[in-house]
Structure formats: C-alpha cells, structure tokens
Motif scaffolding. Structure first.
Motif, PDB file in Angstrom:
ATOM      1  N   ALA A  37      71.427  50.881  51.119  1.00  0.00           N
ATOM      2  CA  ALA A  37      70.994  51.671  52.279  1.00  0.00           C
ATOM      3  C   ALA A  37      72.065  52.680  52.683  1.00  0.00           C
ATOM      4  CB  ALA A  37      70.658  50.752  53.455  1.00  0.00           C
ATOM      5  N   ALA A  38      73.344  52.302  52.618  1.00  0.00           N
ATOM      6  CA  ALA A  38      74.434  53.225  52.948  1.00  0.00           C
ATOM      7  C   ALA A  38      74.507  54.337  51.907  1.00  0.00           C
ATOM      8  CB  ALA A  38      75.762  52.481  53.038  1.00  0.00           C
ATOM      9  N   GLU A  39      74.344  53.984  50.634  1.00  0.00           N
ATOM     10  CA  GLU A  39      74.346  55.008  49.584  1.00  0.00           C
ATOM     11  C   GLU A  39      73.197  55.984  49.775  1.00  0.00           C
ATOM     12  OE1 GLU A  39      74.406  53.062  45.778  1.00  0.00           O
ATOM     13  OE2 GLU A  39      76.569  52.702  45.902  1.00  0.00           O
ATOM     14  N   ALA A  40      72.021  55.474  50.142  1.00  0.00           N
ATOM     15  CA  ALA A  40      70.859  56.340  50.362  1.00  0.00           C
ATOM     16  C   ALA A  40      71.106  57.274  51.547  1.00  0.00           C
ATOM     17  CB  ALA A  40      69.607  55.496  50.598  1.00  0.00           C
ATOM     18  N   ARG A  41      71.763  56.777  52.591  1.00  0.00           N
ATOM     19  CA  ARG A  41      72.049  57.619  53.761  1.00  0.00           C
ATOM     20  C   ARG A  41      73.056  58.718  53.401  1.00  0.00           C
ATOM     21  NH1 ARG A  41      70.258  60.402  57.886  1.00  0.00           N
ATOM     22  NH2 ARG A  41      71.845  60.685  59.465  1.00  0.00           N
TER      23      ARG A  41
ATOM     24  N   SER B  39      85.825  45.765  53.357  1.00  0.00           N
ATOM     25  CA  SER B  39      84.685  45.988  54.257  1.00  0.00           C
ATOM     26  C   SER B  39      83.414  46.314  53.477  1.00  0.00           C
ATOM     27  CB  SER B  39      84.969  47.149  55.212  1.00  0.00           C
ATOM     28  OG  SER B  39      86.040  46.851  56.061  1.00  0.00           O
ATOM     29  N   VAL B  40      82.285  46.030  54.106  1.00  0.00           N
ATOM     30  CA  VAL B  40      80.986  46.418  53.578  1.00  0.00           C
ATOM     31  C   VAL B  40      80.371  47.401  54.571  1.00  0.00           C
ATOM     32  CG1 VAL B  40      78.670  45.642  52.937  1.00  0.00           C
ATOM     33  CG2 VAL B  40      80.657  44.217  52.396  1.00  0.00           C
ATOM     34  N   MET B  41      80.003  48.571  54.060  1.00  0.00           N
ATOM     35  CA  MET B  41      79.398  49.631  54.873  1.00  0.00           C
ATOM     36  C   MET B  41      77.894  49.612  54.626  1.00  0.00           C
ATOM     37  SD  MET B  41      80.427  53.627  54.612  1.00  0.00           S
ATOM     38  CE  MET B  41      79.621  54.919  55.529  1.00  0.00           C
ATOM     39  N   ASP B  42      77.124  49.560  55.707  1.00  0.00           N
ATOM     40  CA  ASP B  42      75.666  49.508  55.607  1.00  0.00           C
ATOM     41  C   ASP B  42      75.077  50.580  56.517  1.00  0.00           C
ATOM     42  OD1 ASP B  42      73.126  48.618  54.883  1.00  0.00           O
ATOM     43  OD2 ASP B  42      73.219  46.771  56.053  1.00  0.00           O
ATOM     44  N   TRP B  43      73.811  50.904  56.296  1.00  0.00           N
ATOM     45  CA  TRP B  43      73.056  51.801  57.178  1.00  0.00           C
ATOM     46  C   TRP B  43      71.901  50.996  57.722  1.00  0.00           C
ATOM     47  CZ3 TRP B  43      73.417  56.191  59.727  1.00  0.00           C
ATOM     48  CH2 TRP B  43      72.264  56.778  60.237  1.00  0.00           C
ATOM     49  N   VAL B  44      71.782  50.933  59.045  1.00  0.00           N
ATOM     50  CA  VAL B  44      70.754  50.109  59.687  1.00  0.00           C
ATOM     51  C   VAL B  44      69.950  50.981  60.634  1.00  0.00           C
ATOM     52  CG1 VAL B  44      70.362  48.119  61.191  1.00  0.00           C
ATOM     53  CG2 VAL B  44      72.210  48.048  59.516  1.00  0.00           C
ATOM     54  N   GLU B  45      68.628  50.855  60.548  1.00  0.00           N
ATOM     55  CA  GLU B  45      67.727  51.564  61.458  1.00  0.00           C
ATOM     56  C   GLU B  45      66.749  50.566  62.055  1.00  0.00           C
ATOM     57  OE1 GLU B  45      65.757  55.161  60.092  1.00  0.00           O
ATOM     58  OE2 GLU B  45      67.231  55.334  58.483  1.00  0.00           O
ATOM     59  N   ASP B  46      66.505  50.708  63.361  1.00  0.00           N
ATOM     60  CA  ASP B  46      65.430  49.949  63.985  1.00  0.00           C
ATOM     61  C   ASP B  46      64.683  50.897  64.924  1.00  0.00           C
ATOM     62  OD1 ASP B  46      66.813  50.069  66.460  1.00  0.00           O
ATOM     63  OD2 ASP B  46      67.732  48.111  66.161  1.00  0.00           O
ATOM     64  N   ASP B  47      63.850  50.366  65.792  1.00  0.00           N
ATOM     65  CA  ASP B  47      63.043  51.219  66.662  1.00  0.00           C
ATOM     66  C   ASP B  47      63.878  52.068  67.622  1.00  0.00           C
ATOM     67  OD1 ASP B  47      60.744  50.285  65.505  1.00  0.00           O
ATOM     68  OD2 ASP B  47      60.324  48.819  67.078  1.00  0.00           O
TER      69      ASP B  47
ATOM     70  N   THR C 128      67.732  52.471  67.443  1.00  0.00           N
ATOM     71  CA  THR C 128      69.012  53.009  67.000  1.00  0.00           C
ATOM     72  C   THR C 128      69.046  53.150  65.485  1.00  0.00           C
ATOM     73  OG1 THR C 128      70.018  50.825  66.784  1.00  0.00           O
ATOM     74  CG2 THR C 128      70.305  51.939  68.905  1.00  0.00           C
ATOM     75  N   ALA C 129      69.966  53.954  65.036  1.00  0.00           N
ATOM     76  CA  ALA C 129      70.232  54.093  63.610  1.00  0.00           C
ATOM     77  C   ALA C 129      71.711  54.408  63.467  1.00  0.00           C
ATOM     78  CB  ALA C 129      69.384  55.201  62.998  1.00  0.00           C
ATOM     79  N   GLY C 130      72.358  53.800  62.481  1.00  0.00           N
ATOM     80  CA  GLY C 130      73.765  54.109  62.288  1.00  0.00           C
ATOM     81  C   GLY C 130      74.390  53.267  61.202  1.00  0.00           C
ATOM     82  N   PHE C 131      75.581  53.693  60.801  1.00  0.00           N
ATOM     83  CA  PHE C 131      76.357  52.918  59.856  1.00  0.00           C
ATOM     84  C   PHE C 131      76.913  51.696  60.573  1.00  0.00           C
ATOM     85  CE2 PHE C 131      76.747  57.090  57.692  1.00  0.00           C
ATOM     86  CZ  PHE C 131      76.307  56.709  56.438  1.00  0.00           C
ATOM     87  N   THR C 132      76.920  50.567  59.884  1.00  0.00           N
ATOM     88  CA  THR C 132      77.537  49.359  60.406  1.00  0.00           C
ATOM     89  C   THR C 132      78.600  48.915  59.410  1.00  0.00           C
ATOM     90  OG1 THR C 132      75.939  47.864  59.357  1.00  0.00           O
ATOM     91  CG2 THR C 132      75.424  48.631  61.593  1.00  0.00           C
ATOM     92  N   PHE C 133      79.557  48.138  59.894  1.00  0.00           N
ATOM     93  CA  PHE C 133      80.673  47.716  59.063  1.00  0.00           C
ATOM     94  C   PHE C 133      80.935  46.228  59.249  1.00  0.00           C
ATOM     95  CE2 PHE C 133      81.054  52.147  60.051  1.00  0.00           C
ATOM     96  CZ  PHE C 133      81.369  52.712  58.830  1.00  0.00           C
ATOM     97  N   ALA C 134      80.939  45.502  58.138  1.00  0.00           N
ATOM     98  CA  ALA C 134      81.384  44.108  58.142  1.00  0.00           C
ATOM     99  C   ALA C 134      82.825  44.180  57.647  1.00  0.00           C
ATOM    100  CB  ALA C 134      80.518  43.257  57.226  1.00  0.00           C
TER     101      ALA C 134
ATOM    102  N   CYS D  15      81.592  46.797  74.402  1.00  0.00           N
ATOM    103  CA  CYS D  15      80.543  47.787  74.188  1.00  0.00           C
ATOM    104  C   CYS D  15      80.291  48.034  72.706  1.00  0.00           C
ATOM    105  CB  CYS D  15      80.876  49.095  74.894  1.00  0.00           C
ATOM    106  SG  CYS D  15      82.340  49.918  74.264  1.00  0.00           S
ATOM    107  N   GLY D  16      81.146  47.478  71.822  1.00  0.00           N
ATOM    108  CA  GLY D  16      80.954  47.646  70.401  1.00  0.00           C
ATOM    109  C   GLY D  16      81.408  48.986  69.862  1.00  0.00           C
ATOM    110  N   GLU D  17      82.097  49.764  70.690  1.00  0.00           N
ATOM    111  CA  GLU D  17      82.531  51.106  70.319  1.00  0.00           C
ATOM    112  C   GLU D  17      83.788  51.099  69.452  1.00  0.00           C
ATOM    113  OE1 GLU D  17      82.120  55.263  70.354  1.00  0.00           O
ATOM    114  OE2 GLU D  17      80.745  53.760  71.106  1.00  0.00           O
ATOM    115  N   SER D  18      84.618  50.057  69.585  1.00  0.00           N
ATOM    116  CA  SER D  18      85.885  50.057  68.851  1.00  0.00           C
ATOM    117  C   SER D  18      86.263  48.642  68.426  1.00  0.00           C
ATOM    118  CB  SER D  18      86.984  50.666  69.724  1.00  0.00           C
ATOM    119  OG  SER D  18      87.158  49.941  70.911  1.00  0.00           O
ATOM    120  N   PHE D  19      87.294  48.561  67.572  1.00  0.00           N
ATOM    121  CA  PHE D  19      87.756  47.266  67.062  1.00  0.00           C
ATOM    122  C   PHE D  19      89.272  47.270  66.973  1.00  0.00           C
ATOM    123  CE2 PHE D  19      87.614  49.954  63.359  1.00  0.00           C
ATOM    124  CZ  PHE D  19      88.589  49.497  62.497  1.00  0.00           C
ATOM    125  N   MET D  20      89.852  46.068  66.793  1.00  0.00           N
ATOM    126  CA  MET D  20      91.298  45.956  66.626  1.00  0.00           C
ATOM    127  C   MET D  20      91.587  45.146  65.381  1.00  0.00           C
ATOM    128  SD  MET D  20      92.286  43.250  69.611  1.00  0.00           S
ATOM    129  CE  MET D  20      90.875  43.317  70.694  1.00  0.00           C
TER     130      MET D  20
END
Length: 116
Positions: free
Chosen positions: A16-20, A84-92, A94-100, A110-115
């Motif tokens: 999904a990330a590659e497709a995005r 890390s694993v980079m993914d692209w997620v879409e729902d009703d 929001t849409a955006g890249f996510t990172f594990a 708020c999920g805006e940043s990490f440490m």
C-alpha cells in the motif's frame, strides 16, 4: 577479491505504501525525482514523520527503489527509522502514511510526534 554485501533497506514498505508513492510520483512536480522521508523536530515528543517531494539527491540519504518511484530517507533520520515498516492507511475519515517503528520509545497523546 573483495565481496560487497547488499544491506537491507532501513525501512520496509508495504504494498500500500509503494502504491501511494507511485500515485504521488504520477502527479509530482516536474522537477521531483522521488519522495523523501525525514524526522524533523516537532510536536510535544520531539520528532515527527514527514514525507515530501524531493528534487535532488543528497549525499548521505538512503535511496530505496520502489516500482512506482524512489523513496529517499534523510541521512540524519536513518538512525531513528532502522527496522521501521511504512504503510499507507485509508478509512472513511483519514488517509496517511503510518509507521511501525521499533525505535520509538513513546509518542505524544495527539499522535503527532514520537521520541527515541
């Protein structure tokens, strides 16, 4: 004779990330050579994920070839992103890249940043 070894990419992309990335590159500005992942200082926890078009290669950036375009990883950010694993997620809503990211030790509420 010296043998060279191919190292695994710092970040793994899901299909999904590659497709995005392919979709982004299909409508990219004329001077764009790929997209770049970086971790600028931002938010309450310190670092955030940022993906933007890039128009020139930078010497220490990592370069990951995908079927639809090149993903560059900012050289200063690689250390924070290894594994890390980079993914692209879409729902009703929001849409955006996510990172594990196994290096993230916490995130802001708020999920805006990490440490790390």
């Amino acid at each position: 004779m010296t043998q060279t070894r191919t190292l695994p990419a710092a970040v793994t992309l899901t299909p999904a990330a590659e497709a995005r990335i392919a979709e982004l590159m299909s409508k990219a500005p004329a001077d764009a050579i790929g997209v770049k992942l970086s971790t600028p200082r931002r938010g309450c926890s310190g670092l955030a994920y940022s993906v933007d078009y890039v128009s020139e290669e930078v010497k220490f950036d990592e370069k990951i070839m995908t079927p639809g375009g090149v993903l560059y990883i900012d050289g200063a950010s690689v250390l924070y992103l290894v594994g890390s694993v980079m993914d692209w997620v879409e729902d009703d809503f929001t849409a955006g890249f996510t990172f594990a990211n196994p290096n993230a030790k916490g995130a802001c509420g708020c999920g805006e940043s990490f440490m790390v």
